[in-house]
Design a protein around this motif. Structure first.
Motif, short mmCIF file in Angstrom:
data_model
loop_
_atom_site.label_atom_id
_atom_site.label_comp_id
_atom_site.label_asym_id
_atom_site.label_seq_id
_atom_site.Cartn_x
_atom_site.Cartn_y
_atom_site.Cartn_z
N LYS A 76 0.83 -1.23 0.09
CA LYS A 76 0.06 -0.11 0.01
C LYS A 76 1.01 1.32 -0.01
N ARG A 77 0.70 2.04 -0.72
CA ARG A 77 1.18 3.35 -0.81
C ARG A 77 0.38 4.72 -0.71
N ASP A 78 0.79 5.52 -0.02
CA ASP A 78 -0.09 6.74 0.27
C ASP A 78 0.71 7.78 -0.70
N VAL A 79 0.00 8.24 -1.73
CA VAL A 79 0.52 9.22 -2.97
C VAL A 79 -0.16 10.57 -3.17
N SER A 80 0.40 11.16 -3.68
CA SER A 80 -0.29 12.64 -4.30
C SER A 80 -0.55 12.41 -5.58
N VAL A 81 -1.69 13.13 -6.10
CA VAL A 81 -2.28 12.85 -7.39
C VAL A 81 -2.36 14.42 -7.90
N ILE A 82 -1.79 14.70 -8.99
CA ILE A 82 -1.92 16.02 -9.56
C ILE A 82 -2.92 16.02 -10.76
N TYR A 83 -3.78 16.83 -11.08
CA TYR A 83 -4.67 16.71 -12.14
C TYR A 83 -5.57 15.41 -11.91
N PRO A 84 -6.00 15.10 -10.83
CA PRO A 84 -6.72 13.87 -10.78
C PRO A 84 -8.10 13.67 -11.67
N TYR A 85 -7.99 12.44 -12.06
CA TYR A 85 -8.96 11.80 -13.10
C TYR A 85 -8.94 12.48 -14.71
N SER A 86 -8.08 13.28 -14.84
CA SER A 86 -7.85 13.88 -16.28
C SER A 86 -6.86 13.15 -17.04
N VAL A 87 -6.63 13.49 -18.32
CA VAL A 87 -5.64 12.88 -19.18
C VAL A 87 -4.22 13.23 -18.47
N ASN A 88 -3.99 14.27 -17.81
CA ASN A 88 -2.95 14.71 -17.29
C ASN A 88 -2.53 14.34 -15.86
N GLU A 89 -3.39 13.39 -15.15
CA GLU A 89 -3.05 13.12 -14.11
C GLU A 89 -1.66 12.62 -14.00
N ILE A 91 0.92 10.66 -10.92
CA ILE A 91 0.99 9.96 -9.44
C ILE A 91 2.08 10.40 -8.97
N LEU A 92 2.23 10.86 -7.63
CA LEU A 92 3.54 11.34 -6.96
C LEU A 92 4.03 10.52 -6.06
N PHE A 93 4.95 9.57 -5.89
CA PHE A 93 5.11 8.97 -4.72
C PHE A 93 6.38 9.42 -3.63
N TRP A 94 6.02 9.11 -2.15
CA TRP A 94 6.82 9.73 -1.54
C TRP A 94 7.70 8.71 -0.86
N ARG A 95 9.09 9.27 -0.77
CA ARG A 95 10.17 8.13 -0.22
C ARG A 95 9.90 7.57 1.16
N ASN A 96 9.98 6.50 1.01
CA ASN A 96 9.79 5.54 2.20
C ASN A 96 8.36 5.72 2.85
N ASN A 97 7.33 5.99 1.78
CA ASN A 97 5.92 6.10 2.07
C ASN A 97 5.61 7.02 3.22
N GLN A 98 6.46 8.00 3.28
CA GLN A 98 6.19 9.29 4.63
C GLN A 98 5.77 10.48 3.55
N TYR A 99 4.36 10.29 3.76
CA TYR A 99 3.34 11.21 3.12
C TYR A 99 4.07 12.84 3.28
N GLY A 100 4.17 13.54 1.89
CA GLY A 100 4.60 14.87 2.04
C GLY A 100 6.05 15.28 2.34
N ALA A 106 7.43 9.73 -9.96
CA ALA A 106 6.32 10.13 -10.44
C ALA A 106 5.91 9.03 -11.43
N TRP A 107 4.47 8.91 -11.64
CA TRP A 107 3.99 7.78 -12.59
C TRP A 107 3.01 8.62 -13.66
N VAL A 108 3.44 8.34 -14.69
CA VAL A 108 2.50 8.87 -15.67
C VAL A 108 1.84 7.54 -16.63
#
Length: 210
Positions: A76-89, A91-100, A106-108
């Motif tokens: 399980k990973r806690d991520v930040s998503v920029i432009y959610p649910y759009s074609v330009n979404e 996904i940003l992952f945080w090191r050691n799953n330490q949010y923020g 990043a995943w495109v």
């Protein structure tokens, strides 16, 4: 207001005076150039950015917290998503799953996305173009399973040896059975796959090492 606003106003004014670029185009260029540079930035998002920086760069509705599962659905990973649910979404992952705290990568993966690499690789880039950019053929993991379509490291070529960029490929039509499965290695110069039977379906960009 976003930190880019003053520069945006200046460029918009220049666009109006010069007549070469529309107001919308000038504002969007300042807002986000969509360029993904490993260990540096994703458009306006610097590798050093924390959650508060994301909220300064984008409207609140364009920054979403989300929980996703990776590693065959076991992690399980806690991520930040920029432009959610759009074609330009993105996904940003945080090191050691330490949010923020510290961005990891990043995943495109959305078809039609504006995000791209310095070589203009994006979701949908055909295999023939990857061969050209690499300067020579390369091997691809067999398709159709959790780790299918990735390009193994320790290969030769300009593109493959670039650090911080991971591409995943997939066929756009059904291929013979021999191209699928764990343990299968496919050649990027295989005539069955060229010029565009296989394309980029996602890419990952490293921002900070583990």
């Amino acid at each position: 207001m976003k930190r880019w606003w003053r520069l945006a106003v200046l460029l918009v004014g220049l666009a109006i005076l010069g007549g070469g670029v529309s107001v919308v185009q000038a504002a969007e260029a300042v807002e986000n150039d969509w360029l993904c540079l490993p260990y540096e930035r994703l458009g306006p998002i610097r590798a050093s950015a924390k959650e508060e920086d994301l909220l300064q760069l984008f409207d609140a509705e364009q920054v979403q917290r989300r929980t996703i599962y990776v590693a065959e659905g076991t992690e399980k990973r806690d991520v930040s998503v920029i432009y959610p649910y759009s074609v330009n979404e993105i996904i940003l992952f945080w090191r050691n799953n330490q949010y923020g705290q510290v961005l990891s990568h990043a995943w495109v993966k959305k078809e039609g996305t504006s995000w791209r690499t310095a070589e203009n690789i994006t979701v949908g880039t055909p295999l023939e173009e990857l061969n050209r950019l690499n300067g020579q053929p390369f091997r691809i993991v067999g398709f159709g399973w959790d780790y299918g379509g990735y390009i193994p490291v320790r290969q030769e070529g300009r593109l493959i040896q670039q650090k911080g960029l991971c591409l995943r490929l997939a066929p756009v039509r059904q291929l013979p059975r021999g191209y699928y499965g764990d343990g299968v290695k496919v050649s990027s110069e295989d005539p069955e796959l060229l010029p565009d039977a296989v394309r980029v379906v996602s890419f990952e960009v490293t921002l900070n090492e583990k």
